[in-house]
Write an enzyme that holds these catalytic residues in place. Sequence first.
Site, mmCIF file in Angstrom:
data_model
loop_
_atom_site.group_PDB
_atom_site.id
_atom_site.type_symbol
_atom_site.label_atom_id
_atom_site.label_comp_id
_atom_site.label_asym_id
_atom_site.label_seq_id
_atom_site.Cartn_x
_atom_site.Cartn_y
_atom_site.Cartn_z
ATOM 1 N N ILE A 11 0.844 -1.205 0.000
ATOM 2 C CA ILE A 11 0.000 0.000 0.000
ATOM 3 C C ILE A 11 0.879 1.254 0.000
ATOM 4 O O ILE A 11 0.587 2.252 -0.659
ATOM 5 C CB ILE A 11 -0.964 -0.007 1.217
ATOM 6 C CG1 ILE A 11 -1.746 -1.320 1.255
ATOM 7 C CG2 ILE A 11 -1.928 1.180 1.142
ATOM 8 C CD1 ILE A 11 -2.627 -1.508 2.480
ATOM 9 N N SER A 124 -7.671 -1.044 10.105
ATOM 10 C CA SER A 124 -8.303 -2.129 9.344
ATOM 11 C C SER A 124 -9.743 -2.320 9.801
ATOM 12 O O SER A 124 -10.079 -2.088 10.970
ATOM 13 C CB SER A 124 -7.514 -3.403 9.617
ATOM 14 O OG SER A 124 -8.228 -4.522 9.186
ATOM 15 N N TYR A 149 -2.714 -9.663 15.420
ATOM 16 C CA TYR A 149 -2.496 -8.627 14.402
ATOM 17 C C TYR A 149 -3.622 -7.589 14.457
ATOM 18 O O TYR A 149 -3.393 -6.386 14.537
ATOM 19 C CB TYR A 149 -2.431 -9.247 12.989
ATOM 20 C CG TYR A 149 -2.674 -8.228 11.905
ATOM 21 C CD1 TYR A 149 -1.689 -7.298 11.574
ATOM 22 C CD2 TYR A 149 -3.907 -8.128 11.242
ATOM 23 C CE1 TYR A 149 -1.922 -6.321 10.611
ATOM 24 C CE2 TYR A 149 -4.147 -7.161 10.288
ATOM 25 C CZ TYR A 149 -3.147 -6.265 9.968
ATOM 26 O OH TYR A 149 -3.396 -5.287 9.027
ATOM 27 N N LYS A 153 -4.070 -3.215 15.705
ATOM 28 C CA LYS A 153 -4.744 -2.078 15.058
ATOM 29 C C LYS A 153 -5.658 -1.360 16.058
ATOM 30 O O LYS A 153 -5.691 -0.139 16.140
ATOM 31 C CB LYS A 153 -5.557 -2.560 13.847
ATOM 32 C CG LYS A 153 -4.714 -3.154 12.739
ATOM 33 C CD LYS A 153 -3.751 -2.135 12.173
ATOM 34 C CE LYS A 153 -2.771 -2.712 11.188
ATOM 35 N NZ LYS A 153 -1.652 -1.842 10.872
ATOM 36 N N PHE A 178 -10.728 -1.748 4.070
ATOM 37 C CA PHE A 178 -11.390 -3.029 3.869
ATOM 38 C C PHE A 178 -10.378 -3.915 3.106
ATOM 39 O O PHE A 178 -9.248 -4.017 3.566
ATOM 40 C CB PHE A 178 -12.783 -2.805 3.262
ATOM 41 C CG PHE A 178 -13.725 -2.310 4.362
ATOM 42 C CD1 PHE A 178 -13.538 -1.068 4.969
ATOM 43 C CD2 PHE A 178 -14.701 -3.128 4.880
ATOM 44 C CE1 PHE A 178 -14.317 -0.653 6.055
ATOM 45 C CE2 PHE A 178 -15.496 -2.723 5.959
ATOM 46 C CZ PHE A 178 -15.298 -1.491 6.543
HETATM 47 P P1 NAD Z 1 3.404 -4.658 3.401
HETATM 48 O O1 NAD Z 1 3.975 -5.740 4.236
HETATM 49 O O2 NAD Z 1 3.446 -4.814 1.918
HETATM 50 O O3 NAD Z 1 4.090 -3.251 3.781
HETATM 51 C C1 NAD Z 1 4.550 -2.952 5.075
HETATM 52 C C2 NAD Z 1 5.974 -2.461 4.938
HETATM 53 O O4 NAD Z 1 6.475 -2.118 6.238
HETATM 54 C C3 NAD Z 1 6.929 -3.516 4.375
HETATM 55 O O5 NAD Z 1 7.639 -2.950 3.286
HETATM 56 C C4 NAD Z 1 7.852 -3.872 5.535
HETATM 57 O O6 NAD Z 1 9.162 -4.170 5.083
HETATM 58 C C5 NAD Z 1 7.800 -2.600 6.358
HETATM 59 N N1 NAD Z 1 8.035 -2.759 7.795
HETATM 60 C C6 NAD Z 1 7.448 -3.627 8.661
HETATM 61 N N2 NAD Z 1 7.901 -3.420 9.910
HETATM 62 C C7 NAD Z 1 8.778 -2.392 9.852
HETATM 63 C C8 NAD Z 1 9.568 -1.696 10.815
HETATM 64 N N3 NAD Z 1 9.554 -2.029 12.103
HETATM 65 N N4 NAD Z 1 10.347 -0.682 10.406
HETATM 66 C C9 NAD Z 1 10.395 -0.322 9.090
HETATM 67 N N5 NAD Z 1 9.685 -0.944 8.132
HETATM 68 C C10 NAD Z 1 8.872 -1.963 8.508
HETATM 69 O O7 NAD Z 1 1.893 -4.429 3.886
HETATM 70 P P2 NAD Z 1 0.741 -3.559 3.238
HETATM 71 O O8 NAD Z 1 -0.301 -4.486 2.709
HETATM 72 O O9 NAD Z 1 1.295 -2.521 2.363
HETATM 73 O O10 NAD Z 1 0.126 -2.908 4.550
HETATM 74 C C11 NAD Z 1 0.488 -1.603 4.970
HETATM 75 C C12 NAD Z 1 -0.248 -1.265 6.246
HETATM 76 O O11 NAD Z 1 -1.650 -1.396 6.039
HETATM 77 C C13 NAD Z 1 0.082 -2.200 7.408
HETATM 78 O O12 NAD Z 1 0.087 -1.436 8.596
HETATM 79 C C14 NAD Z 1 -1.061 -3.174 7.402
HETATM 80 O O13 NAD Z 1 -1.266 -3.741 8.669
HETATM 81 C C15 NAD Z 1 -2.216 -2.262 7.011
HETATM 82 N N6 NAD Z 1 -3.357 -2.980 6.422
HETATM 83 C C16 NAD Z 1 -3.172 -3.783 5.334
HETATM 84 C C17 NAD Z 1 -4.249 -4.467 4.793
HETATM 85 C C18 NAD Z 1 -4.073 -5.382 3.604
HETATM 86 O O14 NAD Z 1 -4.972 -6.184 3.346
HETATM 87 N N7 NAD Z 1 -2.976 -5.285 2.858
HETATM 88 C C19 NAD Z 1 -5.535 -4.321 5.356
HETATM 89 C C20 NAD Z 1 -5.699 -3.467 6.448
HETATM 90 C C21 NAD Z 1 -4.592 -2.790 6.976
HETATM 91 N N1 UFG Z 2 -9.920 -16.934 0.812
HETATM 92 C C1 UFG Z 2 -10.069 -18.167 0.225
HETATM 93 N N2 UFG Z 2 -8.962 -18.826 -0.190
HETATM 94 C C2 UFG Z 2 -7.695 -18.310 -0.039
HETATM 95 C C3 UFG Z 2 -7.553 -17.030 0.561
HETATM 96 C C4 UFG Z 2 -8.697 -16.376 0.984
HETATM 97 O O1 UFG Z 2 -11.182 -18.666 0.075
HETATM 98 O O2 UFG Z 2 -6.722 -18.969 -0.428
HETATM 99 C C5 UFG Z 2 -11.127 -16.212 1.259
HETATM 100 C C6 UFG Z 2 -11.139 -15.970 2.757
HETATM 101 O O3 UFG Z 2 -11.661 -17.083 3.431
HETATM 102 C C7 UFG Z 2 -12.007 -14.723 2.848
HETATM 103 C C8 UFG Z 2 -11.709 -13.974 1.547
HETATM 104 O O4 UFG Z 2 -11.139 -14.937 0.673
HETATM 105 O O5 UFG Z 2 -13.334 -15.102 2.831
HETATM 106 C C9 UFG Z 2 -10.721 -12.824 1.748
HETATM 107 O O6 UFG Z 2 -9.575 -13.330 2.423
HETATM 108 P P1 UFG Z 2 -8.224 -12.470 2.532
HETATM 109 O O7 UFG Z 2 -7.252 -13.324 3.287
HETATM 110 O O8 UFG Z 2 -7.814 -11.977 1.197
HETATM 111 O O9 UFG Z 2 -8.668 -11.217 3.379
HETATM 112 P P2 UFG Z 2 -9.257 -11.117 4.853
HETATM 113 O O10 UFG Z 2 -10.601 -10.479 4.714
HETATM 114 O O11 UFG Z 2 -9.211 -12.394 5.568
HETATM 115 O O12 UFG Z 2 -8.173 -10.188 5.580
HETATM 116 C C10 UFG Z 2 -7.708 -8.973 5.021
HETATM 117 C C11 UFG Z 2 -6.263 -8.714 5.438
HETATM 118 C C12 UFG Z 2 -6.157 -8.485 6.922
HETATM 119 C C13 UFG Z 2 -7.133 -7.460 7.394
HETATM 120 C C14 UFG Z 2 -8.509 -7.809 6.926
HETATM 121 C C15 UFG Z 2 -9.464 -6.731 7.245
HETATM 122 O O13 UFG Z 2 -5.448 -9.824 5.103
HETATM 123 O O14 UFG Z 2 -4.863 -7.970 7.178
HETATM 124 O O15 UFG Z 2 -8.516 -7.968 5.491
HETATM 125 O O16 UFG Z 2 -8.950 -5.495 6.801
HETATM 126 F F1 UFG Z 2 -7.140 -7.412 8.755
#
Ligand code: NAD
Ligand code: UFG
Length: 340
Positions: A11, A124, A149, A153, A178
Amino acid sequence: MILVTGGTGYIGSHTVVALLDKGYEVVIIDNLSNSEESVLNGIKKITGKTPAFVKGDVKNQQTLDKLFQDYPKINAIIHFAAFKAVGESVEQPLKYYDNNVNGLIQLLKTMESHSVNKIVFSSSCTVYGQPGILPVDETAPVVKPESPYGNTKKINEEILFDAVKSGKGLKAISLRYFNPIGAHPSALIGELPIGVPNNLLPYITQTAIGIRKELKVFGNNYNTPDGTCIRDYININDLANAHVVALEYLFNQNVEYDVFNLGTGKGSSVLEVISAFEKSCNISLNYSFAPPRNGDVEKVWANPAKAKKILNWKAKISLEDTVLSAWEWENHYRKQLKNN
Ligand code: NAD
Ligand code: UFG
């Protein structure tokens, strides 16, 4: 100048592109625990600009102090840096509390000592658990999330709220994402899961390209129209743009602390995502049904009205275009790997 922690991550990298496109100067700090420095090449190709980059850990006070000294123009922070693997957090909760909670605390302390007072935080929708009312809006109760995790948040939102209320001038916004999916339309940056993907979209694209044998659909007996779980899948570029408007809201409005849902407002089942992928990419996906995954909520999608009303932001890009962008990124990335 904006400090983006975790800016080489999924992100973060898309948000850095959105910031550079809008003319902001950016410095990234990332310890590369879940990303690669080569992401910076993609950012440069897309924007024609190279953000400053510090390889370091946000938990490290000396590193942060030096960074704020070296870049005295930093006037706001977008804080992405965190670990995010839900399953791993159940097995190693202390690793998650340490990185995600201590990372924020160290950052806030350093901001205070360098008189920087604006922060946008990655939260999240997991803080809602299984909401009783759908679509869920920001007034819904926050519950203790299923996973450590998710709990980081919730705790970090509370830390920000308390730090703002202490009256030292901090202004903060928590953005409750989301399900972010997809990639930049250039296919030069995208999601780079390390190892076997946990999330649906990378698992779909890796199955389609032949790295995984088949997708397991976790559960087909939920109380939903087709029996599979429902989520609100939001395009990564729409999500990235929301960070820019949230930042501008902090700069321009008299806000202390606020939270916003970032979703499309539309729920899609796992089978609907598969079918959108098959249609947009003209591919037949190999999948089968498997038992439900521990900790999954049945259905959740956003009411994004607050972000529309206050930030004038809404998601624009369709699910079909978004899954296609994920597929184009997967192909581009694998081609790149082969050529290297
Ligand atoms: P990501 O793992 O791709 O990016 C996180 C980055 O932070 C990575 O590049 C990692 O190397 C770096 N990092 C982790 N710990 C660190 C530290 N202590 N110091 C410096 N760098 C560090 O994850 P993302 O999907 O881009 O998520 C970004 C943020 O959004 C996270 O806080 C995650 O929890 C939150 N979030 C993600 C999702 C999702 O589905 N991707 C959903 C809800 C919230
Ligand atoms: N799913 C499958 N097969 C897979 C992977 C996922 O059926 O191999 C399903 C899951 O059961 C779920 C949906 O696809 O029903 C979405 O699953 P994701 O793992 O892609 O996403 P989640 O909703 O479980 O979780 C994501 C992030 C979390 C975050 C959450 C809410 O991974 O970090 O959204 O923001 F907390």
